[in-house]
Design a protein around this motif. Structure first.
Motif, PDB file in Angstrom:
ATOM      1  N   ASN A 118      -5.240   8.943  15.400  1.00  0.00           N
ATOM      2  CA  ASN A 118      -5.271   7.494  15.294  1.00  0.00           C
ATOM      3  C   ASN A 118      -5.502   7.003  13.870  1.00  0.00           C
ATOM      4  N   CYS A 119      -5.847   7.901  12.945  1.00  0.00           N
ATOM      5  CA  CYS A 119      -6.184   7.490  11.577  1.00  0.00           C
ATOM      6  C   CYS A 119      -5.338   8.244  10.560  1.00  0.00           C
ATOM      7  N   GLY A 120      -5.082   7.589   9.444  1.00  0.00           N
ATOM      8  CA  GLY A 120      -4.290   8.180   8.369  1.00  0.00           C
ATOM      9  C   GLY A 120      -4.455   7.375   7.101  1.00  0.00           C
ATOM     10  N   PRO A 121      -3.606   7.585   6.110  1.00  0.00           N
ATOM     11  CA  PRO A 121      -3.687   6.789   4.884  1.00  0.00           C
ATOM     12  C   PRO A 121      -3.504   5.299   5.175  1.00  0.00           C
ATOM     13  N   LEU A 122      -4.217   4.461   4.445  1.00  0.00           N
ATOM     14  CA  LEU A 122      -4.157   3.015   4.634  1.00  0.00           C
ATOM     15  C   LEU A 122      -2.765   2.492   4.257  1.00  0.00           C
ATOM     16  N   ASN A 123      -2.239   1.577   5.078  1.00  0.00           N
ATOM     17  CA  ASN A 123      -0.865   1.105   4.844  1.00  0.00           C
ATOM     18  C   ASN A 123      -0.808  -0.323   4.306  1.00  0.00           C
ATOM     19  N   VAL A 124      -1.965  -0.929   3.983  1.00  0.00           N
ATOM     20  CA  VAL A 124      -1.979  -2.285   3.436  1.00  0.00           C
ATOM     21  C   VAL A 124      -2.764  -2.298   2.133  1.00  0.00           C
ATOM     22  N   ALA A 125      -2.431  -3.255   1.269  1.00  0.00           N
ATOM     23  CA  ALA A 125      -3.183  -3.396   0.021  1.00  0.00           C
ATOM     24  C   ALA A 125      -4.591  -3.910   0.319  1.00  0.00           C
ATOM     25  N   ALA A 126      -5.549  -3.412  -0.437  1.00  0.00           N
ATOM     26  CA  ALA A 126      -6.940  -3.807  -0.184  1.00  0.00           C
ATOM     27  C   ALA A 126      -7.771  -3.665  -1.446  1.00  0.00           C
ATOM     28  N   ASN A 127      -8.644  -4.646  -1.649  1.00  0.00           N
ATOM     29  CA  ASN A 127      -9.670  -4.543  -2.674  1.00  0.00           C
ATOM     30  C   ASN A 127     -10.957  -4.113  -1.965  1.00  0.00           C
ATOM     31  N   ILE A 128     -11.467  -2.951  -2.349  1.00  0.00           N
ATOM     32  CA  ILE A 128     -12.636  -2.378  -1.681  1.00  0.00           C
ATOM     33  C   ILE A 128     -13.891  -2.720  -2.482  1.00  0.00           C
ATOM     34  N   TYR A 129     -14.878  -3.292  -1.800  1.00  0.00           N
ATOM     35  CA  TYR A 129     -16.159  -3.628  -2.416  1.00  0.00           C
ATOM     36  C   TYR A 129     -17.239  -2.762  -1.767  1.00  0.00           C
ATOM     37  N   ILE A 130     -17.908  -1.965  -2.575  1.00  0.00           N
ATOM     38  CA  ILE A 130     -19.020  -1.149  -2.089  1.00  0.00           C
ATOM     39  C   ILE A 130     -20.286  -1.607  -2.798  1.00  0.00           C
ATOM     40  N   ASP A 131     -21.307  -1.924  -2.004  1.00  0.00           N
ATOM     41  CA  ASP A 131     -22.561  -2.491  -2.520  1.00  0.00           C
ATOM     42  C   ASP A 131     -22.284  -3.739  -3.350  1.00  0.00           C
ATOM     43  N   ARG A 132     -21.352  -4.563  -2.836  1.00  0.00           N
ATOM     44  CA  ARG A 132     -20.981  -5.869  -3.401  1.00  0.00           C
ATOM     45  C   ARG A 132     -20.259  -5.776  -4.746  1.00  0.00           C
ATOM     46  N   ALA A 133     -19.966  -4.585  -5.207  1.00  0.00           N
ATOM     47  CA  ALA A 133     -19.273  -4.436  -6.491  1.00  0.00           C
ATOM     48  C   ALA A 133     -17.808  -4.092  -6.234  1.00  0.00           C
ATOM     49  N   PRO A 134     -16.881  -4.735  -6.944  1.00  0.00           N
ATOM     50  CA  PRO A 134     -15.463  -4.376  -6.787  1.00  0.00           C
ATOM     51  C   PRO A 134     -15.233  -2.940  -7.257  1.00  0.00           C
ATOM     52  N   THR A 135     -14.805  -2.097  -6.353  1.00  0.00           N
ATOM     53  CA  THR A 135     -14.748  -0.667  -6.634  1.00  0.00           C
ATOM     54  C   THR A 135     -13.337  -0.176  -6.904  1.00  0.00           C
ATOM     55  N   ILE A 136     -12.377  -0.608  -6.097  1.00  0.00           N
ATOM     56  CA  ILE A 136     -11.012  -0.118  -6.269  1.00  0.00           C
ATOM     57  C   ILE A 136     -10.027  -1.144  -5.734  1.00  0.00           C
ATOM     58  N   MET A 137      -8.857  -1.161  -6.371  1.00  0.00           N
ATOM     59  CA  MET A 137      -7.726  -1.962  -5.885  1.00  0.00           C
ATOM     60  C   MET A 137      -6.707  -0.987  -5.322  1.00  0.00           C
ATOM     61  N   TYR A 138      -6.632  -0.930  -4.016  1.00  0.00           N
ATOM     62  CA  TYR A 138      -5.780   0.051  -3.335  1.00  0.00           C
ATOM     63  C   TYR A 138      -4.427  -0.571  -3.017  1.00  0.00           C
ATOM     64  N   ASP A 139      -3.360   0.097  -3.448  1.00  0.00           N
ATOM     65  CA  ASP A 139      -1.992  -0.344  -3.185  1.00  0.00           C
ATOM     66  C   ASP A 139      -1.236   0.808  -2.547  1.00  0.00           C
ATOM     67  N   PRO A 140      -0.837   0.705  -1.280  1.00  0.00           N
ATOM     68  CA  PRO A 140      -0.148   1.821  -0.623  1.00  0.00           C
ATOM     69  C   PRO A 140       1.185   2.176  -1.281  1.00  0.00           C
ATOM     70  N   LYS A 141       1.812   1.224  -1.972  1.00  0.00           N
ATOM     71  CA  LYS A 141       3.098   1.508  -2.606  1.00  0.00           C
ATOM     72  C   LYS A 141       2.944   2.474  -3.781  1.00  0.00           C
ATOM     73  N   SER A 142       1.796   2.413  -4.449  1.00  0.00           N
ATOM     74  CA  SER A 142       1.580   3.319  -5.584  1.00  0.00           C
ATOM     75  C   SER A 142       0.674   4.494  -5.225  1.00  0.00           C
ATOM     76  N   ASN A 143      -0.107   4.333  -4.176  1.00  0.00           N
ATOM     77  CA  ASN A 143      -1.051   5.393  -3.823  1.00  0.00           C
ATOM     78  C   ASN A 143      -0.455   6.450  -2.908  1.00  0.00           C
ATOM     79  N   LEU A 144       0.514   6.072  -2.092  1.00  0.00           N
ATOM     80  CA  LEU A 144       1.100   7.022  -1.163  1.00  0.00           C
ATOM     81  C   LEU A 144       2.331   7.673  -1.765  1.00  0.00           C
ATOM     82  N   LEU A 145       2.441   8.974  -1.613  1.00  0.00           N
ATOM     83  CA  LEU A 145       3.531   9.757  -2.197  1.00  0.00           C
ATOM     84  C   LEU A 145       4.433  10.296  -1.098  1.00  0.00           C
ATOM     85  N   LEU A 146       5.741  10.266  -1.326  1.00  0.00           N
ATOM     86  CA  LEU A 146       6.712  10.794  -0.377  1.00  0.00           C
ATOM     87  C   LEU A 146       7.331  12.061  -0.919  1.00  0.00           C
ATOM     88  N   ALA A 147       7.477  13.061  -0.053  1.00  0.00           N
ATOM     89  CA  ALA A 147       8.137  14.301  -0.451  1.00  0.00           C
ATOM     90  C   ALA A 147       9.627  14.025  -0.667  1.00  0.00           C
TER      91      ALA A 147
END
Length: 359
Positions: A118-147
């Motif tokens: 039921n779980c795998g790599p995230l498929n939507v863009a997201a800004n992740i905040y951990i302990d209220r600090a902006p930690t990462i800007m996740y973009d599935p278009k650049s983060n996911l790699l295709l063989a």
């Protein structure tokens, strides 16, 4: 006239049983040659090692256990923190956070996520905040790699994980003995000390500025002889003046089972050496048929040198002053030193009649 029997001339039952066991042991040694006895000892060591290796299962949260335990119906962002370094003296923990998604947030399964359908790599863009600090800007278009020439996703730790250093909760260790209370640092109960950490996280879609539900958050994996125990629950956090869905995580860090066994075995060996010296000293004082030999003085001196050497082999070799030292090395050194003085005085007072105790 009553017949008087000298009970002292008869061997005591306990002594007879001891002599019988000793004679059986001597017969066993004579029956078996040196090679077979040596082979038996080697086999016993191997079996003991395998029993410890295979029989001891370190408890704690691992990435595989955590992912396999995820519910099939969860929906949202998944955050798994791989612990790769723990600095107890600095009270810091280094974590590599993996970003994933469950349910409709999941891309095609890849890598570690094979343990959860039921779980795998995230498929939507997201800004992740951990302990209220902006930690990462996740973009599935650049983060996911295709063989090449396939549609299979390739998992890359460098593009799907980000590193952070967290501060462990700092508090005073309290030791209660009835109505008596004493206060020490967190490492005082080594190797049974407990370190804790709390953290929170929320995710925001950068395109819509809407919050994304964080389905699960956990820290996993053994590191630096510590085992993590993590649990989390849903919360609400303030973001830009509004309440957004978030996740709160609590982490307990305890020594791994194998490291505790190793420390306690060395602790037991130290006490065994101390008690052996004590037994020899008491025997030399109480027994009227045994005198103290000069050669026996080498034993307590050797033990005094051995005790701190074995203490230095403790896992992570913490500074002196822990509870295990108060109930261990500190008392052991004093006992062996007193025994050495007693034996030395005994030899100096009876130099003409000294014989080797081992004879």
């Amino acid at each position: 006239m009553a017949l008087e029997i000298d009970q002292g001339s008869r061997p005591r039952p306990a002594q007879k049983r001891h002599d019988r066991r000793l004679e059986l042991f001597k017969k066993f040694i004579r029956k078996h040659n040196v090679k077979s006895t040596f082979a038996t000892c080697v086999l016993a060591v191997i079996i003991s090692g395998l029993a410890i290796l295979l029989g001891v299962n370190n408890a704690g949260t691992t990435d595989i256990r955590f992912i396999a335990s995820l519910d099939d119906g969860i929906e949202g962002v998944l955050l798994i923190g791989h612990i790769y370094q723990i600095k107890v003296d600095d009270r810091t923990i280094s974590v590599s956070w993996l970003v994933g998604g469950c349910g409709s947030f999941k891309s095609e399964s890849a890598g570690l996520f094979d343990h959860s359908p039921n779980c795998g790599p995230l498929n939507v863009a997201a800004n992740i905040y951990i302990d209220r600090a902006p930690t990462i800007m996740y973009d599935p278009k650049s983060n996911l790699l295709l063989a090449e020439n396939t549609s299979t996703l390739q998992y890359s730790q460098a593009t799907n994980e980000f590193q952070m250093t967290h501060l462990l909760n700092v508090y005073t260790q309290e030791l209660k003995l009835g109505n008596i209370r004493r206060y020490f640092d967190q490492q005082y109960l080594y190797p049974f000390e407990l370190f804790q950490l709390t953290s929170s996280a929320y995710a925001v879609n950068p395109d819509t500025n809407n919050s994304l539900a964080v389905a699960q958050m956990a820290m996993t994996d053994f590191s630096t002889n510590f085992a993590p125990f993590s649990y989390d629950y849903a919360t609400l956090s303030h973001f830009n003046g509004a309440l957004v869905e978030s996740r709160f995580m609590h982490l307990d860090l305890r020594r791994t089972t194998i490291s505790i066994i190793f420390v306690m075995m060395l602790y037991t060996v130290n006490w065994a050496l101390t008690l052996m010296v004590t037994y020899i000293t008491v025997t030399a004082l109480v027994s009227t048929n045994t005198t103290i030999g000069e050669g026996i003085l080498i034993l307590p001196v050797t033990v005094i040198l051995t005790l701190p050497a074995l203490r230095g082999l403790f896992v992570d070799s913490p500074p002196f002053g822990r509870l295990i030292d108060v109930l261990g090395l500190f008392m052991q050194m004093i006992i062996v030193a007193v025994c050495s003085i007693i034996l030395l005085v005994g030899v100096s007072l009876n130099p003409a009649h000294a014989t080797n105790l081992n004879e």
